[in-house]
Scaffold this motif. Structure first.
Motif, PDB file in Angstrom:
ATOM      1  N   GLY A  36       6.050  60.299  37.189  1.00  0.00           N
ATOM      2  CA  GLY A  36       5.614  59.403  38.247  1.00  0.00           C
ATOM      3  C   GLY A  36       5.987  59.913  39.623  1.00  0.00           C
ATOM      4  N   PHE A  37       6.223  58.975  40.522  1.00  0.00           N
ATOM      5  CA  PHE A  37       6.471  59.308  41.927  1.00  0.00           C
ATOM      6  C   PHE A  37       7.682  60.220  42.110  1.00  0.00           C
ATOM      7  N   ASN A  68       1.018  60.150  36.039  1.00  0.00           N
ATOM      8  CA  ASN A  68       0.529  58.775  36.167  1.00  0.00           C
ATOM      9  C   ASN A  68      -0.440  58.593  37.327  1.00  0.00           C
ATOM     10  N   GLY A  70      -2.115  58.598  40.955  1.00  0.00           N
ATOM     11  CA  GLY A  70      -1.928  58.580  42.393  1.00  0.00           C
ATOM     12  C   GLY A  70      -0.483  58.612  42.852  1.00  0.00           C
ATOM     13  N   TRP A  71       0.408  57.936  42.143  1.00  0.00           N
ATOM     14  CA  TRP A  71       1.805  57.941  42.574  1.00  0.00           C
ATOM     15  C   TRP A  71       2.439  59.314  42.406  1.00  0.00           C
ATOM     16  N   TYR A  72       2.102  60.006  41.324  1.00  0.00           N
ATOM     17  CA  TYR A  72       2.614  61.367  41.159  1.00  0.00           C
ATOM     18  C   TYR A  72       2.066  62.264  42.265  1.00  0.00           C
ATOM     19  N   ASP A  73       0.777  62.142  42.535  1.00  0.00           N
ATOM     20  CA  ASP A  73       0.160  62.952  43.592  1.00  0.00           C
ATOM     21  C   ASP A  73       0.802  62.679  44.949  1.00  0.00           C
ATOM     22  N   PHE A  74       1.065  61.407  45.240  1.00  0.00           N
ATOM     23  CA  PHE A  74       1.687  61.045  46.514  1.00  0.00           C
ATOM     24  C   PHE A  74       3.098  61.630  46.614  1.00  0.00           C
ATOM     25  N   GLY A  75       3.868  61.554  45.546  1.00  0.00           N
ATOM     26  CA  GLY A  75       5.203  62.151  45.538  1.00  0.00           C
ATOM     27  C   GLY A  75       5.143  63.657  45.680  1.00  0.00           C
TER      28      GLY A  75
END
Length: 112
Positions: A36-37, A68, A70-75
């Motif tokens: 995740g993030f 997961n 978008g949150w992984y991408d954002f992190g």
């Protein structure tokens, strides 16, 4: 001559893109234990090391799949841009002011 060269390059790239094919398998569903993030943040931060290791070791991955979304991408983005490679590590800019005596043309005072 320059517009003709640009048009030819654009046409070549368009033809090359037309050769691409679409994946027939669906994207894996999001799993609860997928990265995740926080892991995205960590993977973005260690991106330069992971990229180098990927060059010499084929079993090292730069980006976790499945994750997961978008949150992984954002992190991952924050890890690269804010905390990792893209962080501004230049020295602090210091502006100096000085007072000049116009009659003599000399500097009277330097302030840091």
């Amino acid at each position: 001559m320059k517009p003709l060269r640009t048009l030819a390059a654009f046409a070549a790239l368009t033809l090359l893109a037309a050769c691409a094919h679409r994946a027939t398998t669906p994207v894996l569903p999001i799993q609860p234990d997928a990265p995740g993030f926080l892991l995205g943040l960590w993977h973005g931060f260690i991106f330069p090391v992971a990229w180098f290791l990927r060059l010499v070791m084929p079993d090292v991955a730069i980006y976790a799949v499945p994750n997961n979304g978008g949150w992984y991408d954002f992190g991952f983005f924050l890890g690269i841009v804010v905390f990792g490679v893209g962080a501004n590590r230049s020295p602090k800019v210091v502006y100096r002011t000085r007072t000049i005596d116009r009659t003599r043309g000399t500097v009277i005072e330097n302030e840091g």
